[in-house]
Design a protein around this motif. Structure first.
Motif, PDB file in Angstrom:
ATOM      1  N   TYR A 250       0.839  -1.205   0.000  1.00 14.79           N
ATOM      2  CA  TYR A 250       0.000   0.000   0.000  1.00 14.79           C
ATOM      3  C   TYR A 250       0.872   1.253   0.000  1.00 14.79           C
ATOM      4  O   TYR A 250       1.999   1.246   0.504  1.00 14.79           O
ATOM      5  CB  TYR A 250      -0.980   0.005   1.180  1.00 14.79           C
ATOM      6  N   LEU A 251       0.332   2.316  -0.585  1.00 13.57           N
ATOM      7  CA  LEU A 251       1.051   3.583  -0.688  1.00 13.57           C
ATOM      8  C   LEU A 251       0.702   4.485   0.483  1.00 13.57           C
ATOM      9  O   LEU A 251      -0.459   4.605   0.871  1.00 13.57           O
ATOM     10  CB  LEU A 251       0.698   4.301  -1.998  1.00 13.57           C
ATOM     11  N   ARG A 252       1.734   5.135   1.018  1.00 10.07           N
ATOM     12  CA  ARG A 252       1.575   6.133   2.067  1.00 10.07           C
ATOM     13  C   ARG A 252       1.782   7.532   1.477  1.00 10.07           C
ATOM     14  O   ARG A 252       2.154   7.675   0.307  1.00 10.07           O
ATOM     15  CB  ARG A 252       2.582   5.889   3.182  1.00 10.07           C
ATOM     16  N   VAL A 253       1.585   8.540   2.298  1.00 15.10           N
ATOM     17  CA  VAL A 253       1.796   9.924   1.854  1.00 15.10           C
ATOM     18  C   VAL A 253       3.217  10.102   1.332  1.00 15.10           C
ATOM     19  O   VAL A 253       3.442  10.777   0.327  1.00 15.10           O
ATOM     20  CB  VAL A 253       1.504  10.918   3.004  1.00 15.10           C
ATOM     21  N   ALA A 254       4.198   9.488   2.002  1.00 15.51           N
ATOM     22  CA  ALA A 254       5.599   9.645   1.600  1.00 15.51           C
ATOM     23  C   ALA A 254       5.861   9.133   0.194  1.00 15.51           C
ATOM     24  O   ALA A 254       6.821   9.550  -0.458  1.00 15.51           O
ATOM     25  CB  ALA A 254       6.511   8.930   2.592  1.00 15.51           C
ATOM     26  N   ASN A 255       5.024   8.221  -0.293  1.00 10.78           N
ATOM     27  CA  ASN A 255       5.233   7.672  -1.637  1.00 10.78           C
ATOM     28  C   ASN A 255       4.758   8.604  -2.737  1.00 10.78           C
ATOM     29  O   ASN A 255       5.185   8.472  -3.886  1.00 10.78           O
ATOM     30  CB  ASN A 255       4.495   6.332  -1.789  1.00 10.78           C
ATOM     31  N   VAL A 256       3.849   9.517  -2.403  1.00 13.57           N
ATOM     32  CA  VAL A 256       3.241  10.372  -3.427  1.00 13.57           C
ATOM     33  C   VAL A 256       3.957  11.712  -3.462  1.00 13.57           C
ATOM     34  O   VAL A 256       3.827  12.531  -2.548  1.00 13.57           O
ATOM     35  CB  VAL A 256       1.732  10.566  -3.164  1.00 13.57           C
ATOM     36  N   GLN A 257       4.732  11.926  -4.512  1.00 17.53           N
ATOM     37  CA  GLN A 257       5.488  13.159  -4.695  1.00 17.53           C
ATOM     38  C   GLN A 257       4.803  14.026  -5.746  1.00 17.53           C
ATOM     39  O   GLN A 257       3.829  13.621  -6.373  1.00 17.53           O
ATOM     40  CB  GLN A 257       6.920  12.834  -5.137  1.00 17.53           C
ATOM     41  N   ALA A 258       5.308  15.248  -5.914  1.00 15.28           N
ATOM     42  CA  ALA A 258       4.766  16.138  -6.938  1.00 15.28           C
ATOM     43  C   ALA A 258       5.171  15.628  -8.312  1.00 15.28           C
ATOM     44  O   ALA A 258       6.322  15.712  -8.697  1.00 15.28           O
ATOM     45  CB  ALA A 258       5.276  17.565  -6.731  1.00 15.28           C
TER      46      ALA A 258
END
Length: 435
Positions: A250-258
């Motif tokens: 699963y993806l966390r906030v840290a995985n989603v970059q601009a």
């Protein structure tokens, strides 16, 4: 050239009597770790009263060499020769070693010595502690073997290196400024491609004061009319892990970059199958985070199905455009425009430099919406501009890396006597890297 243990040349973490002589109400310089940088990046502007830093902090005085002890700051070569302290005295983070030189070694020569590749490599090998919290012991500094030329030669070497490293640092600084200008260029290019007139002709109409007047072929449409939002799963210790369960990444906030999804650290979670089914990502979903740094809030990134069956936590929203109305790539780029940044910054809930948004605000995001065919054309044009800027930026970044490597190589060669600084000019230091 003699080899002498540093403990015979300097005091390691010595007492600072000048601190004791200050009155409790006297102010002195305070230096947290984030302020410890070499050259003109060193920040000595913060102040504290003596009574507030009397215990629990490292003490030092003008002329001391400060060496970070903790990873990764140590490996980054962020040692500094401290000068200009208020009242000549300072305190700061406990993650600093203090070296106070004696009459046999020039402080500037010592500073350059602890910035050599060999010193940093040896110190890293001596670190102790758990991962992420490893430190260099003071015994390493006490036992450090220093190649010591005569004092006059130390000063010549220091003079040479001060001049040459300042020249290289200036070039590195110029490259960094150029990269920042390019980043703004890419930002403005995408903005003008997708929302023409944003930079030059904002209408100033409330509530979207930055938006230019839209045309009939690009009506302003709220995102919720053309896009579905999927919430993620709640990650806590109360979830049911019995019965029909599955283990998924699963993806966390840290995985989603601009503009991209970072997949170097992806965590797994065990949840009931029906919960997983409700939070499974699909290729071409646009990912957005609920919160983060103010200047990154609302940035979108395309999920391309890199990991099969991947889930996302509840702080990451998955936006699923209606294919005949909204092109996902167009939406992702729209979040990187002046319009996207302004909308999420103005509607976000802010605390200091952090901010957050919610599903309602995301679905209320108004976007200019031409036909999907036009969206694809505009997206391609904007992406071509981004790719061109990215290529130049990568070239500048490589130059900065080369300059930093040559800086360290020059320091190492000079300190260890590999060439005579009295006849060297340093002209070859930046060969191949134009100013």
């Amino acid at each position: 050239m003699n080899t002498v243990r540093l403990r015979h040349l300097a005091q390691i973490n010595p007492p600072t009597p000048a601190f004791d002589r200050l009155a409790d109400d006297d102010e002195l310089t305070f230096i947290p770790m984030e302020s410890v940088w070499p050259d003109n990046r060193l920040d000595i502007s913060q102040r504290r009263r003596k009574s507030t830093v009397a215990t629990g902090y490292t003490r030092f005085q003008d002329g001391d060499v400060l060496i970070p002890k903790i990873t990764p700051t140590f490996e980054a070569g962020r040692a500094v020769l401290i000068r200009g302290l208020l009242s000549g005295v300072g305190t700061g983070t406990t993650e600093l070693h203090v070296v106070r030189t004696g009459p046999g070694i020039d402080a500037r020569f010592l500073l350059h010595s602890v910035n050599t590749h060999s010193f940093l490599k040896l110190g890293t090998a001596e670190m102790y502690g758990v991962a992420g919290q490893q430190r260099v012991p003071d015994s390493f500094l006490r036992n450090l073997a220093v190649q010591l030329p005569p004092l006059a030669e130390q000063r010549r070497i220091a003079d040479f290196l001060d001049t040459e490293t300042a020249r290289i640092d200036k070039l590195i600084g110029l490259r960094k400024v150029q990269e920042e200008i390019l980043a703004e260029k890419s930002y403005s290019s995408v903005s003008e491609a997708l929302v023409p007139g944003t930079l030059a002709q904002p209408m100033g109409n409330w509530p979207w004061t930055w938006l230019p007047e839209t045309t009939k072929d690009r009506p302003l449409v709220r995102l919720g009319y053309v896009c579905r939002l999927q919430n993620g799963l709640t990650v806590d210790g109360k979830r049911d892990v019995s019965g029909d369960v599955v283990t998924r990444p699963y993806l966390r906030v840290a995985n989603v970059q601009a503009g991209n999804v970072a997949l170097h650290t992806v965590t797994e979670i065990t949840v009931p199958r029906h919960v997983a089914d409700q939070s499974t990502l699909r290729p071409n979903d646009v990912l957005m985070t609920e919160g983060g740094d103010l200047d990154k809030l609302g940035r979108g990134a395309i999920w391309r199905g890199e990991i099969a069956g991947c889930l996302h936590q509840n702080h990451v929203f998955a936006l699923r455009p209606e294919p005949d109305k909204l092109f996902g790539e167009y939406l992702a780029l729209m979040t990187q425009t002046v319009h996207g940044r302004s909308y999420f910054e103005s509607t976000g809930t802010k605390t200091t430099n952090l901010a957050s948004t919610n599903s309602s605000k995301i679905l209320s995001f108004p976007i200019p919406l031409p036909t999907v065919a036009v969206q694809r054309v505009l997206t391609r044009q904007a992406q071509e501009a981004l790719d061109a800027v990215k290529g130049v930026s990568q070239h500048l970044s490589r130059q900065r890396i080369v300059l930093a490597e040559r800086r360290q190589a020059l320091i190492t060669a000079a300190v260890t006597g590999q060439f005579d600084v009295s006849t060297a000019s340093g002209r070859n230091v930046t060969d191949g890297v134009n100013a």
